[in-house]
Design a protein around this motif. Structure first.
Motif, PDB file in Angstrom:
ATOM      1  N   LYS A 147     -32.056 -14.518  90.743  1.00  0.00           N
ATOM      2  CA  LYS A 147     -33.374 -14.005  90.679  1.00  0.00           C
ATOM      3  C   LYS A 147     -33.698 -13.113  91.964  1.00  0.00           C
ATOM      4  N   GLY A 148     -34.755 -12.345  91.995  1.00  0.00           N
ATOM      5  CA  GLY A 148     -35.151 -11.534  93.129  1.00  0.00           C
ATOM      6  C   GLY A 148     -34.745  -9.883  92.973  1.00  0.00           C
ATOM      7  N   THR A 149     -35.653  -9.080  93.695  1.00  0.00           N
ATOM      8  CA  THR A 149     -35.396  -7.731  93.637  1.00  0.00           C
ATOM      9  C   THR A 149     -34.768  -7.197  94.810  1.00  0.00           C
ATOM     10  N   THR A 150     -34.900  -7.916  95.971  1.00  0.00           N
ATOM     11  CA  THR A 150     -34.016  -7.445  97.096  1.00  0.00           C
ATOM     12  C   THR A 150     -32.957  -8.544  97.630  1.00  0.00           C
ATOM     13  N   ARG A 151     -31.964  -8.050  98.084  1.00  0.00           N
ATOM     14  CA  ARG A 151     -30.910  -9.183  98.781  1.00  0.00           C
ATOM     15  C   ARG A 151     -31.632 -10.206  99.534  1.00  0.00           C
ATOM     16  N   ASP A 152     -32.578 -10.058 100.267  1.00  0.00           N
ATOM     17  CA  ASP A 152     -33.107 -11.120 101.004  1.00  0.00           C
ATOM     18  C   ASP A 152     -33.745 -12.326 100.099  1.00  0.00           C
ATOM     19  N   GLU A 153     -34.567 -11.555  98.965  1.00  0.00           N
ATOM     20  CA  GLU A 153     -35.121 -12.650  97.834  1.00  0.00           C
ATOM     21  C   GLU A 153     -33.939 -13.318  97.353  1.00  0.00           C
ATOM     22  N   LYS A 154     -32.799 -12.720  96.841  1.00  0.00           N
ATOM     23  CA  LYS A 154     -31.708 -13.218  96.291  1.00  0.00           C
ATOM     24  C   LYS A 154     -31.231 -14.413  97.133  1.00  0.00           C
ATOM     25  N   VAL A 155     -31.082 -14.102  98.254  1.00  0.00           N
ATOM     26  CA  VAL A 155     -30.701 -15.157  99.186  1.00  0.00           C
ATOM     27  C   VAL A 155     -31.360 -16.374  99.149  1.00  0.00           C
ATOM     28  N   LYS A 156     -32.682 -16.165  99.308  1.00  0.00           N
ATOM     29  CA  LYS A 156     -33.716 -17.360  99.184  1.00  0.00           C
ATOM     30  C   LYS A 156     -33.616 -18.368  97.945  1.00  0.00           C
ATOM     31  N   ASN A 157     -33.113 -17.422  96.772  1.00  0.00           N
ATOM     32  CA  ASN A 157     -33.081 -18.018  95.388  1.00  0.00           C
ATOM     33  C   ASN A 157     -31.637 -18.447  95.048  1.00  0.00           C
ATOM     34  N   PHE A 158     -30.711 -18.389  95.971  1.00  0.00           N
ATOM     35  CA  PHE A 158     -29.402 -18.748  95.627  1.00  0.00           C
ATOM     36  C   PHE A 158     -29.539 -20.314  95.283  1.00  0.00           C
ATOM     37  N   PRO A 159     -28.828 -20.639  94.307  1.00  0.00           N
ATOM     38  CA  PRO A 159     -28.728 -22.101  94.068  1.00  0.00           C
ATOM     39  C   PRO A 159     -28.135 -23.035  95.258  1.00  0.00           C
ATOM     40  N   GLU A 160     -28.363 -24.378  95.105  1.00  0.00           N
ATOM     41  CA  GLU A 160     -27.854 -25.201  96.146  1.00  0.00           C
ATOM     42  C   GLU A 160     -26.186 -25.374  95.766  1.00  0.00           C
ATOM     43  N   VAL A 161     -25.408 -25.564  96.679  1.00  0.00           N
ATOM     44  CA  VAL A 161     -24.009 -25.709  96.617  1.00  0.00           C
ATOM     45  C   VAL A 161     -23.678 -27.136  96.779  1.00  0.00           C
ATOM     46  N   GLU A 162     -22.338 -27.259  96.099  1.00  0.00           N
ATOM     47  CA  GLU A 162     -21.501 -28.421  96.527  1.00  0.00           C
ATOM     48  C   GLU A 162     -20.365 -28.292  97.336  1.00  0.00           C
ATOM     49  N   LEU A 163     -19.899 -29.223  98.263  1.00  0.00           N
ATOM     50  CA  LEU A 163     -18.819 -29.056  99.093  1.00  0.00           C
ATOM     51  C   LEU A 163     -17.770 -30.023  98.553  1.00  0.00           C
ATOM     52  N   GLU A 164     -16.672 -29.718  97.952  1.00  0.00           N
ATOM     53  CA  GLU A 164     -15.454 -30.488  97.782  1.00  0.00           C
ATOM     54  C   GLU A 164     -14.492 -30.707  98.787  1.00  0.00           C
ATOM     55  N   LEU A 165     -14.249 -32.070  99.257  1.00  0.00           N
ATOM     56  CA  LEU A 165     -13.626 -32.229 100.331  1.00  0.00           C
ATOM     57  C   LEU A 165     -12.174 -32.286 100.164  1.00  0.00           C
ATOM     58  N   ALA A 166     -11.187 -32.248 101.197  1.00  0.00           N
ATOM     59  CA  ALA A 166      -9.958 -32.298 101.018  1.00  0.00           C
ATOM     60  C   ALA A 166      -9.472 -33.394 100.308  1.00  0.00           C
ATOM     61  N   THR A 167     -10.060 -34.582 100.358  1.00  0.00           N
ATOM     62  CA  THR A 167      -9.553 -35.711  99.526  1.00  0.00           C
ATOM     63  C   THR A 167      -9.774 -35.323  97.976  1.00  0.00           C
ATOM     64  N   GLY A 168     -10.668 -34.007  97.610  1.00  0.00           N
ATOM     65  CA  GLY A 168     -10.892 -33.906  96.001  1.00  0.00           C
ATOM     66  C   GLY A 168     -12.180 -34.611  95.564  1.00  0.00           C
TER      67      GLY A 168
END
Length: 370
Positions: free
Chosen positions: A210-231
């Motif tokens: 969502k968003g009209t500008t790239r800055d707005e889209k960056v703010k609306n990016f979903p939270e992300v998860e981190l998969e560790l080296a252990t899986g």
């Protein structure tokens, strides 16, 4: 009837009788198969990208003056405070230079003190006094420079953080021109996780945010998860903060930076892992993996026609999530399909449908996949 004709006549009768005695080919026996009704569900898939972890502040510690290391006062991985002493260099020669510089200051001060009353009595020109004062200032400057170098021989931490690897130990000669730092101090209360998307994924990601500008889209990016080296999945979620917005000509990718909290210090500078970006399919058609099969790159399912006949239907696949196939085309909500055992079926095979709940098939698959 001639004998030869009679012989062939008898042979024909025998063949006809043998054909009549052959059993008729039986129709295939209809077997029971589990049948499910296609529902709509909301499922979350994840796009996964390799990632690297860095402290939010990584400060390289280098020697400002050449010298031999006499003391290493910290160890790798140790938590340090800003201003804490990390290394000490040999200062004997510098101390000798400092004593000589002090002597020069004293001599220059004596000369100035001697000339001041002479100038006041107009015995000598004031130019001589100014020249003596200049020599005094020069002597003081020389001493200050040496004193600063002596101070530089005590190397302190520039920030609060954790000490990285220490490649140099006591007795090693170091200098400001060394390509490798004495160590790196990293702040890791929060960490940055860097990852890259190719141009196609980058444009699709922007398009679906969502968003009209790239800055707005960056703010609306979903939270992300981190998969560790252990899986395993890290127990804290991160937020994408910056995007370069420029495509690397060498790799054809765009770099992203996400920030993760690191309250327990589990994530270390230099760690590796994988970023998981969620992709939500809302109220979408899904079927279990066990209800599909593939031939020559085309995915099929068996739709139940007329309650008794299994018909092979090609289906379009959007994604695969936890044992479920997200449909794009080929079937609609409420269609009945064979839920499992499709490897034993052929097109237009009669079956005995046994209606079962969708989740009984789907949840069974999740148990197997776990």
């Amino acid at each position: 009837m001639k004998r030869s004709h009679y012989f062939y006549f008898v042979i024909g009768l025998l063949v006809l009788q043998a054909c009549k005695q052959q059993p008729q080919q039986q129709a295939p026996v209809a077997l029971p198969y589990p049948v499910i009704s296609i529902p709509t569900k909301t499922v979350i898939a994840h796009n996964i990208y390799p990632a690297s972890v860095e402290g939010t502040n990584n400060s390289s510690v280098r020697a400002k003056v050449p010298g031999y290391i006499t003391q290493v006062q910290v160890d790798e991985g140790q938590k340090v405070r800003k201003g804490q002493v990390l290394f000490k260099l040999e200062t004997q020669s510098l101390s000798q230079d400092a004593e000589a510089a002090k002597a020069n200051i004293n001599a220059a001060q004596v000369e100035v003190d001697k000339l001041i009353p002479l100038v006041e009595k107009n015995i000598i020109s004031s130019v001589q006094l100014e020249t003596a004062k200049a020599k005094l200032a020069q002597a003081k400057s020389g001493y200050s420079s040496i004193a600063a170098n002596i101070g530089y021989a005590t190397i302190k931490s520039p920030i609060d953080g954790y000490v990285g690897s220490i490649p140099f130990r006591e007795g090693a000669l170091v200098s400001p021109s060394d390509p490798q730092p004495l160590t790196t101090v990293s702040t890791t209360e929060d960490v940055y996780v860097f990852f890259a998307l190719n141009e196609k994924d980058y444009l699709n990601f922007l398009k679906t945010t969502k968003g009209t500008t790239r800055d707005e889209k960056v703010k609306n990016f979903p939270e992300v998860e981190l998969e560790l080296a252990t899986g395993t999945i890290y127990d804290q979620k991160g937020k994408i903060e910056t995007v370069t917005g420029q495509i690397n000509k060498t790799t054809g990718t765009v770099t992203f930076r996400a920030k993760f909290p690191n309250p327990n210090g589990l994530l270390a500078n230099g760690s590796s892992g994988a970023i998981r970006i969620p992709k939500t399919y809302e109220n979408t058609l899904v079927v279990p993996e066990s209800a599909t099969y593939e031939q020559q790159g085309i995915v099929y399912a068996y739709k139940v026609q007329g309650d008794t006949l299994a018909i092979s239907i090609p289906i379009g696949v959007l994604d695969r999530v936890d044992g479920l196939v997200v449909l794009d085309s080929g079937l609609k909500k409420g269609d009945h399909i064979v839920g499992s055992g499709v490897g034993k079926l052929r097109n237009n095979t009669p079956i005995v449908p046994q209606m079962v709940e969708f989740d009984s098939i789907a949840n069974g698959l999740k148990t197997v996949f776990k």
